[in-house]
Each structure stands twice: as C-alpha cells, then as structure tokens.
Design a protein around this motif. Structure first.
Motif, PDB file in Angstrom:
ATOM      1  N   VAL A 188      -8.834  -1.641  -5.322  1.00 14.63           N
ATOM      2  CA  VAL A 188      -8.258  -2.952  -5.580  1.00 14.63           C
ATOM      3  C   VAL A 188      -9.215  -4.008  -5.036  1.00 14.63           C
ATOM      4  CG1 VAL A 188      -6.319  -4.498  -5.142  1.00 14.63           C
ATOM      5  CG2 VAL A 188      -5.929  -2.038  -5.447  1.00 14.63           C
ATOM      6  N   GLU A 224       2.298  -2.181  -9.500  1.00 13.34           N
ATOM      7  CA  GLU A 224       1.669  -2.201  -8.182  1.00 13.34           C
ATOM      8  C   GLU A 224       0.351  -2.965  -8.226  1.00 13.34           C
ATOM      9  OE1 GLU A 224       0.395   0.985  -4.654  1.00 13.34           O
ATOM     10  OE2 GLU A 224       0.886   1.677  -6.675  1.00 13.34           O
ATOM     11  N   ASN A 225       0.165  -3.845  -7.262  1.00 13.23           N
ATOM     12  CA  ASN A 225      -1.067  -4.630  -7.103  1.00 13.23           C
ATOM     13  C   ASN A 225      -1.338  -5.592  -8.256  1.00 13.23           C
ATOM     14  OD1 ASN A 225      -1.820  -3.420  -4.584  1.00 13.23           O
ATOM     15  ND2 ASN A 225      -2.470  -1.602  -5.729  1.00 13.23           N
ATOM     16  N   GLU A 234     -10.239  -5.072  -1.293  1.00 10.33           N
ATOM     17  CA  GLU A 234      -9.076  -5.544  -0.548  1.00 10.33           C
ATOM     18  C   GLU A 234      -8.629  -4.553   0.526  1.00 10.33           C
ATOM     19  OE1 GLU A 234      -5.655  -6.834  -2.639  1.00 10.33           O
ATOM     20  OE2 GLU A 234      -6.717  -8.322  -3.857  1.00 10.33           O
ATOM     21  N   VAL A 236      -5.798  -3.365   0.976  1.00  9.07           N
ATOM     22  CA  VAL A 236      -4.790  -2.374   0.566  1.00  9.07           C
ATOM     23  C   VAL A 236      -5.421  -1.001   0.365  1.00  9.07           C
ATOM     24  CG1 VAL A 236      -3.289  -4.071  -0.516  1.00  9.07           C
ATOM     25  CG2 VAL A 236      -5.059  -2.964  -1.885  1.00  9.07           C
TER      26      VAL A 236
END
Length: 622
Positions: free
Chosen positions: A264, A307-308, A576, A578
């Motif tokens: 991500v 998601e994301n 990122e 995450v």
C-alpha cells in the motif's frame, strides 16, 4: 320627402361604414397572411418540423487516450449494442408475453423491464432503452426471433474499453451514466443529455469536454401518436471526440507498478524540466472495465468499502507527514538565511531534553559532532531540532515550506487533489486555543507534527532543487489530436507554478548535500547504482495509531546527478505504515531509476542491482 332623404343618408352612412370595416379587415388579414407566409415562415416551418418529427440522438464515440508515444491506445470504444422497446408497437394484450421473452434473451428479470416501461407508458411510441452493453451474439438471437418480439429494436452503442488496466486506472479514471446533478451543471452545453456517458474520475472527467465529441441526430416524420410514417430518415452523423496523448510512459508506469508491488503506497516519476508526469502509481488500484457490467453499482460500493480504499489516488489525494525528507527544505532555509555556517558542528548524543520532555534521535547512541552535510546524510534529528528551534523559528520554516509549494494546490490536471498543510503559530492558536511551543518547532523541523504533504508535493520539492528555484506545473496531458487526421490540435506548454529568488549558490550546495546523502549517508547501500548517479533523501514517518514498528517509508531522489536538467528525472516512493515494516522505498527508487535509464524490466533491474534476494513472491491484486 325630407324623411326619405334622411333615411337614404343613414343607409349610405351604414354602407360606407360596413365597406370600411370590410376593407380594414381585408387589409389586416392580408398583412397577417404576408407576415405568416413571408416574415415568419421560417419559424413556422421549424415548429412544423418539431411537431411532426421524431429526433433520436446518435451518441458520439469518445476520443481515445494514448500514452506519450501515441502508438497504441490505452482506452478505446468497443462495439456493443443497446436494445430498445417501443411499447405501443406491441399488440394489445401481448405486453407481458413479449417482455418475458425479451427478458430471457437479455438475461434479466421481467420486472426490470416493467420498471423501465410502467403501465402509463405502454401506449407510447417513444423508444425505451432496456439494456445497454449487449453483445452481438445476443442481438443476433433477438433478430432471429424478431417475429415474436414486436416493438423490440437495437442500435449500436459503443462502450468504453480500457486496454491498459492496473495502476493507470487512477490516472485515466472511468466513465458512467450522467447523474441528475451532473446534468444540471452541464445542461447548457448542447452535447449533454439525460442519456450521456460522462467521465467520473481522472483524465476521463478532467477532459470530458474534449473527449465527448458532438452527438448526431436521426430525424423521422411521425404522426401525432409518434408512429413513424416515412421510410427515409434524415441522418446527421456524430463527430468523434478528440484523441488525447498523455505524458505517461507506459513502460515506466508498469516498471514503477511492479516495483511497488502489492505494498500500500505510491510512486511518481516526474520530469522537473517541464512538469511532465511519466508515471503515477497508487496501490491498491482497480479495473475500470468492471463499470461496464450491469452490477457496476454493486462493484463501486465494494470498492468504496474495500480495504485500503482502492479508489484513492495516493499520489495526489492522500496526505502524509513528510518526515526527514523535509530536512531538504530545512537545509535550503539554513543556507539561504545564513542562519548557521554549514561547517559548524552540533553534538548529537542521542536525545534532547526540552520543555520537560525527552526528544530521542533515531540513533539512540548519538551521531557525535556533525556539520550540516553530515547531519543531512545521517538524517540526524538533533541537528535539525536545534537549528530549527534556535536558528530559524516557525515563521521562517513555514515560509520556506510554502515557497516549495507545500500547503498549496498542486495545479495538476486531475479533478481532485489535496493541498496538504503547513502549520503556523497563528493557526495553532485559532485551532487549538494553545500557543505554539518550541517543541512544535522541533517536530516541524524533522517533518513531523502538523505538516502534511502528498507524494506529488515532494516530487515538486525535489524539482525545485533540481531547477534551481523553479517548479513547473505537473501535468498529464501532452497533446490533443484530431481523431481523423491525427493532426496535433493543441500541445501543452510548460507553466511555472512556483519560483523563488534564492541564490543559485544555495541550490548548488543543497544538490551536493543530497548527492552526499546517497554516497555516504543512510541509504548508501539500497541506493548504490553503478550506472546512474543519484541524489536524494530518505524519510521515516511516525504514524499515530499505527502498529508497533510500522512507519511510512519515503524516498525522494533525482538523477542522473551529472546530467543536464532536461535529462534528469525525479522519483518519489512512499510505502505506507499499514504494510509490515520493510525499508523498501529506497530500494524501489533505485530499481525504478535502473529500469528507466538502462532500459530494463523490473526483473532485469532487480538482478542488475543485486536485489534479487529481496524479491520474495507476493500476491498481486487482479
């Protein structure tokens, strides 16, 4: 005798009056007839044609979209059909039978047809589109059974086909049916109707007016009930929209996409000499072709809640703390303001105690005595905490950040983009009713705290250094071309977005320091490249709420360092927090430079740089 004479005079007067009335009426009607047949003839002819004509709009094909080489289109118009139903042409009492048969051919429920053709419309001769994006095979089946399907017809209705998918989705965007709100805004533009297909995001939306084209018309004579009474329609053919050539280089786009992988984050490649964007990657992404399906609404809802957030273009729409990449601006400000001699050393013992709080450098053992160049190379927090707090102050730091374009519009030709944010002491007082503290200045000095930027802001920051005080407006459109002749109708010229009057000697020193970061600083191993001399800065941003040992990983760089500005490129990579922690941003940046300038694929660049051991197989999003 007198009485007779009087009566004769009265009769004569009455006759004269009647004659005058007749003459006047004749004159008025003559004038009116002349006006209607002569002066107002054109208006009545137009009204007559309107009343007795049925005008059907023929949709224009949208212009195609190419990458910078203009060889093969990335976006085309695929052949498809729309199936219509004219309710009044169905024999009385047979509507349900015809609708049920048509639903079977189209693979939909009969109630879907009923919703589009309510009872009040079943005596109308107006065509109702039942379904678009119908393949030829289905139309052929309908044609073979047309005797059982009175009132059913079909027409060509091309759909948008995205040849290139993947990360380019965030650049190109996608199209969809015009909404009521959009039609209200675009109503005065002749080409937009309630059946128009319009761009929703990306280039499709930004340049919708160029891509739309001019719709054509099919005119048929009809009776008062709308029944066609002629066999030869008048056809005004549509005109295809303009073709667009983008600045994107699909080879570089795919290289950057593969390099980022399924992490991500974002990656951008920029030409600092003119602002052309060669690659813009944001992960996760999506496939625009899903919006051609009947369940496009459901697909969109899945993306929105996914998601994301796959719909988010992280290059221009998401904001992050710039972390230590901000030290590039700090070094520029310190040199330009002559706030501290660059050779003066400050001791780093691993922390600073200030305002009742301990500020820890990323090297807990301390860097020792460092001058500006080595502080930038080692990304020493203590050096920039001290100089930011004691030598610059919040006002000058904020001022220089804004000169680099932080906290201001990117100016890129996309319909949505974030300005980022640069804090000031006054802002904090208004926002939080709290005074600005020295600790706030220290946080700001290392790119933490309230400052927020997009990856494109950081690309512009590096471009400012490369160009010696000038940022060109980043742009994605390169040329507008005629779809028939391929003639270049418009070419986008570079436009200055920001410019400073900082002395060239300062920029030369900053460039040398950024080169030193690569040769002798923290990223010297992941950024080592025998073929391309690079300069740049790393950044590792702490993120509130992130998991333990998770940080945003930044790398901003340009190269070749020893090449003319016209040949240099800026690359920015963000991974990122995450993701599971890995210091991938500098490795990825080096791979992108290697692939671009050595004309290598991702795998070839990975092998050439000796990074093959880092490339464990990773799942990819389809």
């Amino acid at each position: 005798m007198a009485r007779i004479t009087g009566e004769t005079a009265i009769r004569g007067a009455r006759l004269l009056m009647l004659t005058l009335i007749v003459v006047l009426a004749y004159f008025v009607w003559t004038v009116r007839l002349f006006t209607m047949q002569g002066l107002e003839a054109a208006a009545y002819q137009r009204q007559s044609r309107t009343i007795s004509s049925n005008v059907t709009t023929i949709a224009a094909q949208r212009g195609e979209i190419f990458d910078r080489h203009a060889a093969l289109p990335m976006v085309i118009n695929a052949d498809s059909f729309a199936v219509d139903l004219t309710p009044a042409e169905i024999p009385r009492g047979h509507y349900d039978t015809v609708a049920a048969r048509l639903a079977t051919f189209l693979g939909i429920a009969k109630r879907d047809i009923d919703n589009k053709v309510p009872v009040r419309l079943r005596n109308s001769y107006t065509q109702v589109e039942i379904r678009g994006n119908v393949p030829f095979a289905v139309v052929a089946d309908i044609a073979e059974n047309i005797n059982d399907l009175p009132g059913v017809s079909w027409r060509s209705k091309p759909v948008r086909s995205y040849v290139e998918t993947g990360s380019i989705a965030h650049v190109v965007g996608y199209v969809g049916d015009i909404t009521r709100e959009e039609l209200k805004v675009m109503y005065n533009k002749k080409r937009y109707t309630s059946n128009s297909i319009v761009g929703k995001t990306g280039i499709e939306k930004q340049y919708d007016d160029l891509l739309q084209g001019e719709p054509g018309r099919e005119i048929r004579t009809v009776d008062v009930r709308g029944r066609v009474i002629d066999d030869a329609p008048v056809v005004e053919p549509p005109q295809m929209g303009k073709n667009l050539v983008l600045t994107i280089d699909m080879r570089i786009q795919k290289l950057a996409e593969q390099t980022l992988g399924d992490r991500v984050g974002a990656a951008v490649v920029l030409r600092p000499a003119d602002g052309e964007v060669l690659a813009m990657v944001s992960y996760p992404y999506y496939n625009q072709n899903i919006f051609n399906n009947d369940d496009s609404t459901a697909q969109y809802n899945r993306l929105v809640t996914g998601e994301n957030n796959p719909l988010l273009n992280r290059v221009v729409n998401a904001v992050y703390p710039p972390a230590s990449t901000f030290k590039t601006i700090m070094a520029t400000a310190l040199l330009a303001e002559k706030a501290i001699p660059p050779e003066k050393k400050i001791e780093c013992n691993g922390h600073i105690d200030y305002g009742g709080r301990r500020f820890n450098c990323h090297n807990k053992w301390g860097h020792g005595w460092l001058d500006m160049k080595n502080s930038l190379g080692q990304s020493c927090d203590v050096y920039f905490w001290v100089t930011g707090r004691d030598n610059l102050g919040v006002d000058r730091i904020s001022s220089y950040a804004k000169e680099f374009g932080f906290g201001q519009p990117l100016g890129i030709d996309l319909p949505a983009q974030s300005d980022g944010f640069v804090p000031t002491a006054q802002w904090k007082e208004r926002r939080y009713h709290s005074i600005w503290l020295g600790g706030d200045t220290m946080n700001m000095s290392i790119g933490q705290g309230y400052t927020l930027v997009t990856p494109m802001h950081l690309a512009n920051m590096v471009a400012m250094v490369v160009n010696g005080g000038k940022i060109y407006r980043p742009h994605l459109l390169k040329e507008v071309r005629d779809p028939a002749t391929n003639e270049v109708l418009e070419e986008v010229k570079p436009q200055v977005l920001h410019e400073t009057n900082i002395d060239e000697a300062v920029w030369r020193e900053v460039r040398e320091q950024l080169r030193y970061v690569i040769t002798d600083g923290t990223p010297q191993y992941p950024m080592y490249n025998r073929n391309v001399k690079l300069a740049g800065k790393t950044g590792t941003a702490e993120v509130a709420g992130a998991k333990k040992d998770h940080w945003h990983s930044w790398m901003v760089a340009y190269g070749p360092y020893d090449a003319p500005v016209e040949e240099q490129l800026v690359v920015v990579v963000l991974v990122e927090a995450v993701n599971e922690w890995e210091w991938w941003a500098p490795y990825a940046t080096n791979i992108i430079f290697q692939g671009i300038f050595q004309n290598q694929t991702y795998d070839e660049a990975l092998t050439a740089l000796g990074f093959r051991y880092l490339a464990a197989p990773r799942a990819r999003q389809e």
